[in-house]
Design a protein around this motif. Sequence first.
Motif, mmCIF file in Angstrom:
data_model
loop_
_atom_site.group_PDB
_atom_site.id
_atom_site.type_symbol
_atom_site.label_atom_id
_atom_site.label_comp_id
_atom_site.label_asym_id
_atom_site.label_seq_id
_atom_site.Cartn_x
_atom_site.Cartn_y
_atom_site.Cartn_z
ATOM 1 N N GLY A 13 19.845 10.015 -3.685
ATOM 2 C CA GLY A 13 21.010 9.764 -3.090
ATOM 3 C C GLY A 13 21.086 9.355 -2.026
ATOM 4 N N LEU A 14 20.224 8.968 -1.435
ATOM 5 C CA LEU A 14 20.209 8.461 -0.266
ATOM 6 C C LEU A 14 19.168 7.405 -0.162
ATOM 7 N N ALA A 15 19.980 6.733 0.574
ATOM 8 C CA ALA A 15 19.158 4.998 0.982
ATOM 9 C C ALA A 15 18.441 4.768 2.511
ATOM 10 N N VAL A 16 17.257 5.222 2.866
ATOM 11 C CA VAL A 16 16.547 4.931 4.440
ATOM 12 C C VAL A 16 17.386 3.533 4.991
ATOM 13 N N SER A 17 18.612 3.148 5.612
ATOM 14 C CA SER A 17 18.768 2.262 6.080
ATOM 15 C C SER A 17 18.717 1.987 7.663
ATOM 16 N N ILE A 53 8.913 10.022 3.586
ATOM 17 C CA ILE A 53 8.212 8.545 2.539
ATOM 18 C C ILE A 53 9.648 7.698 1.756
ATOM 19 N N ALA A 54 9.782 6.617 1.924
ATOM 20 C CA ALA A 54 10.711 6.397 1.738
ATOM 21 C C ALA A 54 11.198 5.935 0.305
ATOM 22 N N GLY A 55 11.362 6.420 -0.403
ATOM 23 C CA GLY A 55 11.535 5.674 -1.853
ATOM 24 C C GLY A 55 10.475 6.210 -3.191
ATOM 25 N N ALA A 56 11.092 6.775 -4.087
ATOM 26 C CA ALA A 56 10.444 8.120 -5.071
ATOM 27 C C ALA A 56 9.911 7.121 -6.452
ATOM 28 N N GLY A 57 9.437 6.285 -6.615
ATOM 29 C CA GLY A 57 8.600 5.374 -7.468
ATOM 30 C C GLY A 57 7.153 5.969 -7.483
ATOM 31 N N PRO A 58 6.692 5.710 -8.510
ATOM 32 C CA PRO A 58 5.690 5.807 -8.593
ATOM 33 C C PRO A 58 4.329 5.996 -7.345
ATOM 34 N N VAL A 59 4.403 5.409 -6.715
ATOM 35 C CA VAL A 59 3.711 5.106 -5.094
ATOM 36 C C VAL A 59 3.949 6.323 -4.538
ATOM 37 N N GLY A 60 5.270 6.145 -4.258
ATOM 38 C CA GLY A 60 5.942 6.624 -3.044
ATOM 39 C C GLY A 60 5.468 8.362 -3.452
ATOM 40 N N LEU A 61 5.457 8.996 -5.221
ATOM 41 C CA LEU A 61 5.425 10.189 -5.484
ATOM 42 C C LEU A 61 4.279 10.439 -5.826
ATOM 43 N N ASP A 112 6.079 4.661 -20.119
ATOM 44 C CA ASP A 112 7.619 4.460 -19.202
ATOM 45 C C ASP A 112 7.571 5.596 -17.726
ATOM 46 N N LEU A 113 8.284 4.131 -17.365
ATOM 47 C CA LEU A 113 8.200 4.647 -16.259
ATOM 48 C C LEU A 113 8.636 6.071 -15.769
ATOM 49 N N GLU A 114 9.551 6.426 -16.707
ATOM 50 C CA GLU A 114 10.515 6.924 -16.408
ATOM 51 C C GLU A 114 10.179 8.928 -16.133
ATOM 52 N N VAL A 163 10.081 13.037 0.931
ATOM 53 C CA VAL A 163 10.736 11.713 -0.220
ATOM 54 C C VAL A 163 12.456 11.547 0.218
ATOM 55 N N ILE A 164 12.289 10.475 0.585
ATOM 56 C CA ILE A 164 14.334 10.141 0.295
ATOM 57 C C ILE A 164 14.494 8.974 -0.779
ATOM 58 N N GLU A 165 15.316 9.251 -1.715
ATOM 59 C CA GLU A 165 15.222 8.030 -2.622
ATOM 60 C C GLU A 165 16.603 8.023 -2.731
ATOM 61 N N ARG A 224 4.947 0.900 -18.718
ATOM 62 C CA ARG A 224 4.161 0.055 -18.414
ATOM 63 C C ARG A 224 3.041 0.719 -18.880
ATOM 64 N N GLY A 225 2.118 -0.858 -18.947
ATOM 65 C CA GLY A 225 0.546 -0.492 -19.869
ATOM 66 C C GLY A 225 -0.197 0.251 -18.009
ATOM 67 N N LEU A 226 -1.126 1.339 -18.568
ATOM 68 C CA LEU A 226 -1.234 1.588 -17.521
ATOM 69 C C LEU A 226 -2.925 1.725 -17.433
HETATM 70 C C1 LIG Z 1 8.680 -6.020 -15.418
HETATM 71 C C2 LIG Z 1 8.031 -5.372 -14.593
HETATM 72 C C3 LIG Z 1 6.795 -5.548 -15.071
HETATM 73 C C4 LIG Z 1 5.368 -3.812 -14.787
HETATM 74 N N1 LIG Z 1 4.332 -3.940 -15.676
HETATM 75 C C5 LIG Z 1 3.754 -3.447 -15.241
HETATM 76 C C6 LIG Z 1 2.478 -2.490 -16.173
HETATM 77 O O1 LIG Z 1 2.902 -3.056 -16.879
HETATM 78 N N2 LIG Z 1 1.461 -2.003 -15.127
HETATM 79 C C7 LIG Z 1 1.037 -1.623 -14.332
HETATM 80 O O2 LIG Z 1 0.713 -0.727 -13.348
HETATM 81 N N3 LIG Z 1 2.707 -2.271 -12.859
HETATM 82 C C8 LIG Z 1 3.844 -2.676 -13.481
HETATM 83 N N4 LIG Z 1 4.568 -3.486 -12.755
HETATM 84 C C9 LIG Z 1 4.283 -3.546 -11.460
HETATM 85 C C10 LIG Z 1 4.758 -1.525 -11.637
HETATM 86 O O3 LIG Z 1 6.219 -1.498 -12.262
HETATM 87 C C11 LIG Z 1 4.721 -1.683 -9.716
HETATM 88 O O4 LIG Z 1 3.649 -1.901 -9.320
HETATM 89 C C12 LIG Z 1 5.591 0.375 -9.041
HETATM 90 O O5 LIG Z 1 6.006 0.250 -9.745
HETATM 91 C C13 LIG Z 1 5.330 0.227 -7.711
HETATM 92 O O6 LIG Z 1 5.733 1.677 -7.275
HETATM 93 P P1 LIG Z 1 6.360 1.388 -5.839
HETATM 94 O O7 LIG Z 1 5.914 3.105 -5.846
HETATM 95 O O8 LIG Z 1 5.923 1.109 -4.897
HETATM 96 O O9 LIG Z 1 8.515 0.849 -6.369
HETATM 97 P P2 LIG Z 1 8.972 0.763 -7.149
HETATM 98 O O10 LIG Z 1 8.582 1.659 -8.560
HETATM 99 O O11 LIG Z 1 9.675 0.332 -6.775
HETATM 100 O O12 LIG Z 1 10.241 2.223 -6.754
HETATM 101 C C14 LIG Z 1 10.705 2.281 -5.199
HETATM 102 C C15 LIG Z 1 11.708 3.056 -5.902
HETATM 103 O O13 LIG Z 1 12.110 3.131 -3.643
HETATM 104 C C16 LIG Z 1 13.425 3.048 -4.049
HETATM 105 N N5 LIG Z 1 13.815 2.645 -2.908
HETATM 106 C C17 LIG Z 1 13.971 1.365 -2.844
HETATM 107 N N6 LIG Z 1 15.006 0.749 -1.160
HETATM 108 C C18 LIG Z 1 14.815 1.956 -0.773
HETATM 109 C C19 LIG Z 1 15.344 2.880 0.491
HETATM 110 N N7 LIG Z 1 16.333 1.780 1.093
HETATM 111 N N8 LIG Z 1 16.124 3.796 0.185
HETATM 112 C C20 LIG Z 1 15.583 5.196 -0.449
HETATM 113 N N9 LIG Z 1 14.838 4.939 -1.371
HETATM 114 C C21 LIG Z 1 14.690 3.469 -2.094
HETATM 115 C C22 LIG Z 1 13.639 3.000 -5.324
HETATM 116 O O14 LIG Z 1 14.929 3.439 -5.729
HETATM 117 C C23 LIG Z 1 12.417 2.889 -6.468
HETATM 118 O O15 LIG Z 1 12.685 4.116 -6.925
HETATM 119 C C24 LIG Z 1 5.835 -4.200 -13.439
HETATM 120 C C25 LIG Z 1 6.547 -3.907 -12.903
HETATM 121 C C26 LIG Z 1 8.119 -4.852 -13.402
HETATM 122 C C27 LIG Z 1 9.098 -5.411 -12.434
#
Ligand SMILES: Cc1cc2nc3c(=O)[nH]c(=O)nc-3n(C[C@H](O)[C@H](O)[C@H](O)COP(=O)(O)OP(=O)(O)OC[C@H]3O[C@@H](n4cnc5c(N)ncnc54)[C@H](O)[C@@H]3O)c2cc1C
Length: 180
Positions: free
Chosen positions: A151-155, A13-21, A129-131, A36-38, A55-57
Amino acid sequence: MNVPIPDYHDVLIAGAGPVGLFLACELGLAGCSVLVIEKEVDLSTPLKRAPFGLRGLSISTIESLDRRDLLAPLKARIPRDEIAAAAPWMKEERRPGGHFAGIDFFLDRIDDGRWPFRLPRSAEPMAADLESIEAVLTDRAEKLGVKIRRGLAVSEVHATDRDVTARAGEEAFRGGWLVG
Ligand SMILES: Cc1cc2nc3c(=O)[nH]c(=O)nc-3n(C[C@H](O)[C@H](O)[C@H](O)COP(=O)(O)OP(=O)(O)OC[C@H]3O[C@@H](n4cnc5c(N)ncnc54)[C@H](O)[C@@H]3O)c2cc1C
């Protein structure tokens, strides 16, 4: 360039955001080996804290967290005062249950009788909060055996009909599927 091919994972999985995690947790629960590569080194940044990281859930997000026993740890972790200051609607008794294109909707105006998979207990709209979201998901993912490399970006990604190789920095990772 000769890059050593390390061990194989069922899913990369590329990206440890909420969806990837969250996906990593579900796959880990199903018994898959997941990497997961972040690209960011640190989970913690000011942009992931209130007000920018607020973030409003939506109700479906809350219910998904609740189904996996993640709602209580999230509620325990969020910095309540910071969230309350950034999301004053949290103090209101009648809170929006979500929004469509920025237009708030309230649950008492929605007929959810046709949503057969809603949890019987009623979820309360909330903000986080996202954190905190990512920290709680990271903790669960690691408990389920998911590996997270920061600390690794998928390129570069190379897929064949048998497997996938993802390059990140000087390393290469092999897996059955790549999601990102
Ligand atoms: C200002 C703002 C307000 C928002 N408010 C809300 C809200 O109130 N409620 C709600 O439900 N949603 C909200 N959203 C949307 C929500 O934040 C996103 O839907 C959610 O963060 C998507 O999660 P994700 O894991 O797909 O992507 P992201 O959160 O974007 O995470 C992607 C991860 O991938 C990493 N990454 C990127 N490229 C690479 C690479 N090449 N290699 C490795 N890692 C990489 C990034 O560092 C990041 O950690 C908001 C978005 C924004 C910008």
